[in-house]
Design a protein around this motif. Structure first.
Motif, PDB file in Angstrom:
ATOM      1  N   ASP A  22     -14.348   2.790 -37.410  1.00  0.00           N
ATOM      2  CA  ASP A  22     -12.981   3.347 -37.369  1.00  0.00           C
ATOM      3  C   ASP A  22     -12.904   4.625 -36.539  1.00  0.00           C
ATOM      4  O   ASP A  22     -12.325   5.628 -36.959  1.00  0.00           O
ATOM      5  CB  ASP A  22     -12.461   3.623 -38.782  1.00  0.00           C
ATOM      6  N   ILE A  23     -13.455   4.579 -35.352  1.00  0.00           N
ATOM      7  CA  ILE A  23     -13.404   5.738 -34.467  1.00  0.00           C
ATOM      8  C   ILE A  23     -12.052   5.772 -33.752  1.00  0.00           C
ATOM      9  O   ILE A  23     -11.437   4.725 -33.513  1.00  0.00           O
ATOM     10  CB  ILE A  23     -14.566   5.688 -33.447  1.00  0.00           C
ATOM     11  N   TYR A  24     -11.593   6.983 -33.407  1.00  0.00           N
ATOM     12  CA  TYR A  24     -10.326   7.084 -32.678  1.00  0.00           C
ATOM     13  C   TYR A  24     -10.381   8.259 -31.697  1.00  0.00           C
ATOM     14  O   TYR A  24     -11.223   9.149 -31.790  1.00  0.00           O
ATOM     15  CB  TYR A  24      -9.143   7.235 -33.638  1.00  0.00           C
ATOM     16  N   HIS A  25      -9.443   8.227 -30.748  1.00  0.00           N
ATOM     17  CA  HIS A  25      -9.392   9.222 -29.681  1.00  0.00           C
ATOM     18  C   HIS A  25      -8.667  10.480 -30.181  1.00  0.00           C
ATOM     19  O   HIS A  25      -7.606  10.389 -30.796  1.00  0.00           O
ATOM     20  CB  HIS A  25      -8.665   8.643 -28.461  1.00  0.00           C
ATOM     21  N   PRO A  26      -9.197  11.667 -29.901  1.00  0.00           N
ATOM     22  CA  PRO A  26      -8.598  12.901 -30.441  1.00  0.00           C
ATOM     23  C   PRO A  26      -7.251  13.282 -29.833  1.00  0.00           C
ATOM     24  O   PRO A  26      -6.519  14.082 -30.424  1.00  0.00           O
ATOM     25  CB  PRO A  26      -9.649  13.968 -30.119  1.00  0.00           C
ATOM     26  N   LEU A  27      -6.902  12.731 -28.660  1.00  0.00           N
ATOM     27  CA  LEU A  27      -5.683  13.166 -27.978  1.00  0.00           C
ATOM     28  C   LEU A  27      -4.530  12.164 -28.081  1.00  0.00           C
ATOM     29  O   LEU A  27      -3.497  12.352 -27.439  1.00  0.00           O
ATOM     30  CB  LEU A  27      -5.980  13.447 -26.496  1.00  0.00           C
ATOM     31  N   ILE A  28      -4.695  11.108 -28.886  1.00  0.00           N
ATOM     32  CA  ILE A  28      -3.629  10.111 -29.049  1.00  0.00           C
ATOM     33  C   ILE A  28      -2.928  10.348 -30.370  1.00  0.00           C
ATOM     34  O   ILE A  28      -3.565  10.480 -31.425  1.00  0.00           O
ATOM     35  CB  ILE A  28      -4.209   8.681 -28.982  1.00  0.00           C
ATOM     36  N   ALA A  29      -1.607  10.415 -30.326  1.00  0.00           N
ATOM     37  CA  ALA A  29      -0.815  10.752 -31.520  1.00  0.00           C
ATOM     38  C   ALA A  29      -0.962   9.701 -32.620  1.00  0.00           C
ATOM     39  O   ALA A  29      -1.151  10.039 -33.788  1.00  0.00           O
ATOM     40  CB  ALA A  29       0.646  10.933 -31.136  1.00  0.00           C
ATOM     41  N   GLU A  30      -0.856   8.428 -32.264  1.00  0.00           N
ATOM     42  CA  GLU A  30      -0.993   7.348 -33.248  1.00  0.00           C
ATOM     43  C   GLU A  30      -2.080   6.381 -32.767  1.00  0.00           C
ATOM     44  O   GLU A  30      -1.803   5.291 -32.269  1.00  0.00           O
ATOM     45  CB  GLU A  30       0.338   6.616 -33.427  1.00  0.00           C
ATOM     46  N   PRO A  31      -3.330   6.771 -32.911  1.00  0.00           N
ATOM     47  CA  PRO A  31      -4.425   5.964 -32.354  1.00  0.00           C
ATOM     48  C   PRO A  31      -4.718   4.715 -33.187  1.00  0.00           C
ATOM     49  O   PRO A  31      -4.391   4.655 -34.376  1.00  0.00           O
ATOM     50  CB  PRO A  31      -5.612   6.928 -32.410  1.00  0.00           C
ATOM     51  N   VAL A  32      -5.343   3.746 -32.533  1.00  0.00           N
ATOM     52  CA  VAL A  32      -5.844   2.545 -33.206  1.00  0.00           C
ATOM     53  C   VAL A  32      -7.341   2.728 -33.410  1.00  0.00           C
ATOM     54  O   VAL A  32      -8.079   2.973 -32.466  1.00  0.00           O
ATOM     55  CB  VAL A  32      -5.564   1.282 -32.367  1.00  0.00           C
ATOM     56  N   SER A  62     -14.278  -0.147 -34.235  1.00  0.00           N
ATOM     57  CA  SER A  62     -15.668  -0.049 -34.686  1.00  0.00           C
ATOM     58  C   SER A  62     -16.579  -0.725 -33.673  1.00  0.00           C
ATOM     59  O   SER A  62     -16.151  -1.609 -32.920  1.00  0.00           O
ATOM     60  CB  SER A  62     -15.837  -0.710 -36.066  1.00  0.00           C
ATOM     61  N   LEU A  63     -17.839  -0.297 -33.661  1.00  0.00           N
ATOM     62  CA  LEU A  63     -18.798  -0.851 -32.702  1.00  0.00           C
ATOM     63  C   LEU A  63     -20.215  -0.573 -33.184  1.00  0.00           C
ATOM     64  O   LEU A  63     -20.491   0.502 -33.724  1.00  0.00           O
ATOM     65  CB  LEU A  63     -18.601  -0.217 -31.316  1.00  0.00           C
ATOM     66  N   VAL A  64     -21.095  -1.577 -32.998  1.00  0.00           N
ATOM     67  CA  VAL A  64     -22.530  -1.377 -33.186  1.00  0.00           C
ATOM     68  C   VAL A  64     -23.199  -1.792 -31.891  1.00  0.00           C
ATOM     69  O   VAL A  64     -23.069  -2.939 -31.458  1.00  0.00           O
ATOM     70  CB  VAL A  64     -23.083  -2.202 -34.366  1.00  0.00           C
ATOM     71  N   MET A  65     -23.907  -0.867 -31.230  1.00  0.00           N
ATOM     72  CA  MET A  65     -24.524  -1.160 -29.935  1.00  0.00           C
ATOM     73  C   MET A  65     -25.992  -0.758 -29.986  1.00  0.00           C
ATOM     74  O   MET A  65     -26.321   0.403 -30.256  1.00  0.00           O
ATOM     75  CB  MET A  65     -23.795  -0.383 -28.830  1.00  0.00           C
ATOM     76  N   LYS A 119     -17.361   6.776 -39.884  1.00  0.00           N
ATOM     77  CA  LYS A 119     -18.814   6.923 -39.859  1.00  0.00           C
ATOM     78  C   LYS A 119     -19.290   6.850 -38.412  1.00  0.00           C
ATOM     79  O   LYS A 119     -18.710   6.120 -37.615  1.00  0.00           O
ATOM     80  CB  LYS A 119     -19.476   5.813 -40.680  1.00  0.00           C
ATOM     81  N   MET A 120     -20.304   7.640 -38.078  1.00  0.00           N
ATOM     82  CA  MET A 120     -20.845   7.595 -36.717  1.00  0.00           C
ATOM     83  C   MET A 120     -22.325   7.884 -36.753  1.00  0.00           C
ATOM     84  O   MET A 120     -22.764   8.918 -37.261  1.00  0.00           O
ATOM     85  CB  MET A 120     -20.126   8.599 -35.798  1.00  0.00           C
ATOM     86  N   GLU A 121     -23.109   6.928 -36.250  1.00  0.00           N
ATOM     87  CA  GLU A 121     -24.557   7.101 -36.092  1.00  0.00           C
ATOM     88  C   GLU A 121     -24.854   7.101 -34.604  1.00  0.00           C
ATOM     89  O   GLU A 121     -24.415   6.211 -33.871  1.00  0.00           O
ATOM     90  CB  GLU A 121     -25.320   5.954 -36.760  1.00  0.00           C
ATOM     91  N   LEU A 122     -25.593   8.107 -34.133  1.00  0.00           N
ATOM     92  CA  LEU A 122     -25.876   8.149 -32.716  1.00  0.00           C
ATOM     93  C   LEU A 122     -27.264   8.737 -32.478  1.00  0.00           C
ATOM     94  O   LEU A 122     -27.758   9.554 -33.247  1.00  0.00           O
ATOM     95  CB  LEU A 122     -24.825   8.973 -31.962  1.00  0.00           C
ATOM     96  N   PRO A 123     -27.896   8.313 -31.374  1.00  0.00           N
ATOM     97  CA  PRO A 123     -29.227   8.807 -31.038  1.00  0.00           C
ATOM     98  C   PRO A 123     -29.139  10.100 -30.231  1.00  0.00           C
ATOM     99  O   PRO A 123     -28.051  10.578 -29.923  1.00  0.00           O
ATOM    100  CB  PRO A 123     -29.799   7.666 -30.180  1.00  0.00           C
ATOM    101  N   ASP A 124     -30.287  10.629 -29.897  1.00  0.00           N
ATOM    102  CA  ASP A 124     -30.348  11.794 -29.000  1.00  0.00           C
ATOM    103  C   ASP A 124     -30.050  11.282 -27.594  1.00  0.00           C
ATOM    104  O   ASP A 124     -30.861  10.616 -26.979  1.00  0.00           O
ATOM    105  CB  ASP A 124     -31.734  12.428 -29.078  1.00  0.00           C
ATOM    106  N   ALA A 125     -28.879  11.570 -27.080  1.00  0.00           N
ATOM    107  CA  ALA A 125     -28.456  11.000 -25.802  1.00  0.00           C
ATOM    108  C   ALA A 125     -27.606  12.016 -25.055  1.00  0.00           C
ATOM    109  O   ALA A 125     -27.227  13.055 -25.575  1.00  0.00           O
ATOM    110  CB  ALA A 125     -27.683   9.709 -26.023  1.00  0.00           C
ATOM    111  N   ARG A 126     -27.271  11.688 -23.816  1.00  0.00           N
ATOM    112  CA  ARG A 126     -26.372  12.519 -23.030  1.00  0.00           C
ATOM    113  C   ARG A 126     -25.366  11.632 -22.305  1.00  0.00           C
ATOM    114  O   ARG A 126     -25.620  10.448 -22.061  1.00  0.00           O
ATOM    115  CB  ARG A 126     -27.143  13.382 -22.028  1.00  0.00           C
ATOM    116  N   LEU A 127     -24.239  12.234 -21.968  1.00  0.00           N
ATOM    117  CA  LEU A 127     -23.191  11.488 -21.297  1.00  0.00           C
ATOM    118  C   LEU A 127     -23.377  11.555 -19.788  1.00  0.00           C
ATOM    119  O   LEU A 127     -23.769  12.582 -19.242  1.00  0.00           O
ATOM    120  CB  LEU A 127     -21.826  12.069 -21.651  1.00  0.00           C
TER     121      LEU A 127
END
Length: 224
Positions: A161-171, A174-177, A215-223
């Motif tokens: 259930d992740i969403y974008h911080p700049l959208i007023a009414e976000p959808v 979910s994702l597992v990668m 919920k958010m699980e993430l590794p040590d990574a960079r963009l």
């Protein structure tokens, strides 16, 4: 003797006139630095904060920089008196300026600041941590929901259930990668928005330990 004193007076007035503008710019910067010290000192006076937030080391640093604070206050008071536009204040400014008191006092403050530079750096970091905590708390209270990220070992990225911080009414999505994926869909189906949601939340996770998701699980990574 009177003639020598007169020459010295005129020479000091000329020196003061030439250096006055540069000195006032430096004083502005010094005032900004003292704002940090004043902030820490104000917290120290507040019993609710001083016991829980301010360590004995920071309290000692505030005491060590008390002389610097007084010196800056004296310089700022003189400057404010001149800026009031009062003719008497202008005359007083140049009479005191002829003694080069401003420059002497400024040098004294700088030497004291250099002597206690470690105390100031600790106080600077302390003020930055408090400022960051206030900002993070304010941000968290402004969003519909958030979670604390879980940093894991490996290459797995999982969001719920992740969403974008700049959208007023976000959808929410979910994702597992666990490996590379190809994200497909029709035009204007928000593929880019979803990718940006992941990227923005990774920045928030690493920066302020906050994710806009259930919920958010993430590794040590960079963009990239």
């Amino acid at each position: 003797l009177i003639g020598a004193a007169g020459v010295n007076f005129l020479a000091n007035i000329m020196l003061y006139s030439l250096m006055k503008a540069k000195h006032e710019v430096a004083l502005e910067s010094l005032g900004g630095l003292m704002g940090i010290v004043n902030f820490a000192a104000s917290l120290k006076k507040n019993v609710r904060f001083s016991e829980s937030l301010i360590s004995d080391t920071i309290k000692a640093d505030i005491t060590a920089l008390a002389g610097v604070r007084r010196g800056v206050v004296l310089l700022q008071h003189k400057k404010q008196a001149v800026q009031s536009g009062d003719g008497l204040g202008m005359i007083q400014d140049y009479l005191i300026g002829s003694t080069l008191w401003d420059f002497t006092q400024y040098d004294k403050v700088i030497r004291a600041l250099e002597k206690n530079s470690e105390s100031f750096i600790r106080m600077y970091e302390f003020a930055g941590e408090i400022d960051m905590a206030i900002m993070t708390a304010s941000f968290r209270s402004s969003v519909p929901g958030y979670c604390l990220p879980e940093f894991i070992i490996g290459h797995r990225l999982a969001v719920e259930d992740i969403y974008h911080p700049l959208i007023a009414e976000p959808v929410n999505n979910s994702l597992v990668m666990e490996n590379n994926i190809i994200l497909t869909g029709s035009n204007a189906s928000c593929k880019s928005t979803f990718i940006k949601s992941l990227a923005a939340n990774m920045v928030l996770a690493y920066g302020i330990h906050t994710c806009l998701a259930a919920k958010m699980e993430l590794p040590d990574a960079r963009l990239i």
